[in-house]
Scaffold this motif. Structure first.
Motif, PDB file in Angstrom:
ATOM      1  N   LYS A   2     -21.119  11.486   2.966  1.00 29.25           N
ATOM      2  CA  LYS A   2     -21.290  12.804   2.354  1.00 29.25           C
ATOM      3  C   LYS A   2     -22.711  12.959   1.825  1.00 29.25           C
ATOM      4  O   LYS A   2     -23.369  11.992   1.457  1.00 29.25           O
ATOM      5  N   ILE A   3     -23.165  14.199   1.803  1.00 27.68           N
ATOM      6  CA  ILE A   3     -24.381  14.579   1.083  1.00 27.68           C
ATOM      7  C   ILE A   3     -23.910  15.306  -0.165  1.00 27.68           C
ATOM      8  O   ILE A   3     -23.163  16.287  -0.071  1.00 27.68           O
ATOM      9  N   ILE A   4     -24.316  14.838  -1.319  1.00 36.29           N
ATOM     10  CA  ILE A   4     -24.010  15.501  -2.572  1.00 36.29           C
ATOM     11  C   ILE A   4     -25.289  16.216  -3.005  1.00 36.29           C
ATOM     12  O   ILE A   4     -26.335  15.582  -3.151  1.00 36.29           O
ATOM     13  N   MET A   5     -25.191  17.537  -3.194  1.00 34.36           N
ATOM     14  CA  MET A   5     -26.338  18.327  -3.618  1.00 34.36           C
ATOM     15  C   MET A   5     -26.011  18.932  -4.976  1.00 34.36           C
ATOM     16  O   MET A   5     -24.969  19.573  -5.139  1.00 34.36           O
ATOM     17  N   ALA A   6     -26.882  18.703  -5.934  1.00 35.87           N
ATOM     18  CA  ALA A   6     -26.665  19.228  -7.278  1.00 35.87           C
ATOM     19  C   ALA A   6     -27.876  20.043  -7.703  1.00 35.87           C
ATOM     20  O   ALA A   6     -29.012  19.633  -7.491  1.00 35.87           O
ATOM     21  N   ILE A   7     -27.616  21.179  -8.330  1.00 35.44           N
ATOM     22  CA  ILE A   7     -28.660  22.006  -8.925  1.00 35.44           C
ATOM     23  C   ILE A   7     -28.517  21.839 -10.438  1.00 35.44           C
ATOM     24  O   ILE A   7     -27.456  22.153 -10.990  1.00 35.44           O
ATOM     25  N   ILE A   8     -29.561  21.312 -11.090  1.00 34.16           N
ATOM     26  CA  ILE A   8     -29.462  20.995 -12.519  1.00 34.16           C
ATOM     27  C   ILE A   8     -30.659  21.545 -13.285  1.00 34.16           C
ATOM     28  O   ILE A   8     -31.657  21.936 -12.696  1.00 34.16           O
ATOM     29  N   LYS A   9     -30.544  21.519 -14.608  1.00 30.70           N
ATOM     30  CA  LYS A   9     -31.672  21.882 -15.465  1.00 30.70           C
ATOM     31  C   LYS A   9     -32.715  20.766 -15.390  1.00 30.70           C
ATOM     32  O   LYS A   9     -32.359  19.573 -15.376  1.00 30.70           O
ATOM     33  N   PRO A  10     -33.988  21.110 -15.347  1.00 33.84           N
ATOM     34  CA  PRO A  10     -35.040  20.104 -15.163  1.00 33.84           C
ATOM     35  C   PRO A  10     -35.054  18.986 -16.210  1.00 33.84           C
ATOM     36  O   PRO A  10     -35.275  17.824 -15.870  1.00 33.84           O
ATOM     37  N   PHE A  11     -34.763  19.289 -17.455  1.00 34.17           N
ATOM     38  CA  PHE A  11     -34.847  18.257 -18.493  1.00 34.17           C
ATOM     39  C   PHE A  11     -33.709  17.244 -18.420  1.00 34.17           C
ATOM     40  O   PHE A  11     -33.732  16.224 -19.110  1.00 34.17           O
ATOM     41  N   LYS A  12     -32.725  17.463 -17.565  1.00 34.46           N
ATOM     42  CA  LYS A  12     -31.607  16.533 -17.410  1.00 34.46           C
ATOM     43  C   LYS A  12     -31.845  15.497 -16.307  1.00 34.46           C
ATOM     44  O   LYS A  12     -31.015  14.626 -16.087  1.00 34.46           O
ATOM     45  N   LEU A  13     -32.976  15.563 -15.619  1.00 32.83           N
ATOM     46  CA  LEU A  13     -33.215  14.674 -14.481  1.00 32.83           C
ATOM     47  C   LEU A  13     -33.135  13.201 -14.853  1.00 32.83           C
ATOM     48  O   LEU A  13     -32.465  12.426 -14.170  1.00 32.83           O
ATOM     49  N   ASP A  14     -33.799  12.778 -15.907  1.00 28.88           N
ATOM     50  CA  ASP A  14     -33.797  11.356 -16.262  1.00 28.88           C
ATOM     51  C   ASP A  14     -32.392  10.857 -16.573  1.00 28.88           C
ATOM     52  O   ASP A  14     -32.012   9.760 -16.154  1.00 28.88           O
TER      53      ASP A  14
END
Length: 112
Positions: A2-14
């Motif tokens: 599977k490819i999991i694609m997530a769109i998130i808020k930038p400050f949550k990356l770490d």
């Protein structure tokens, strides 16, 4: 696979990256994107003038995983990216037919 694609808020990356590393995910791709959802952007005031921001900055994370890791990966991303506020993002899952590591020629699960 599977490819999991997530769109998130930038400050949550770490937080998301650390959480994925914690469950054994060894690689991911991050892209800076812009978009809007149900809220359709928002308005801000700058130097006394109100203006509308239609597209908000987001990050798109893509992770390729075996089928047995897909649900755990989705749960991990959701847990790490959640703030409880509007605009936390979305997660999508796609079936992937094949994968190949270019350097070694490994295919499918061994290429992940």
């Amino acid at each position: 696979m599977k490819i999991i694609m997530a769109i998130i808020k930038p400050f949550k990356l770490d937080e998301v990256r650390e959480a994925l590393t914690g469950i054994g995910i060894e690689g991911l791709t991050v892209t800076e994107v812009k978009g809007f959802g149900r809220q359709k952007g928002h308005t801000e005031i700058y130097r006394g003038a109100e203006y509308s921001i239609s597209f908000l900055p987001k990050l798109k994370i893509e992770v390729a995983v075996d089928d047995d890791m897909a649900d755990k990966t989705i749960e991990t991303i959701a847990g790490a990216a959640k703030t409880g506020q509007i605009g936390d993002g979305k997660i999508f899952s796609f079936s992937m037919e094949t994968a190949m590591r270019i350097r070694t020629g490994e295919t499918d699960s061994s290429a992940l």
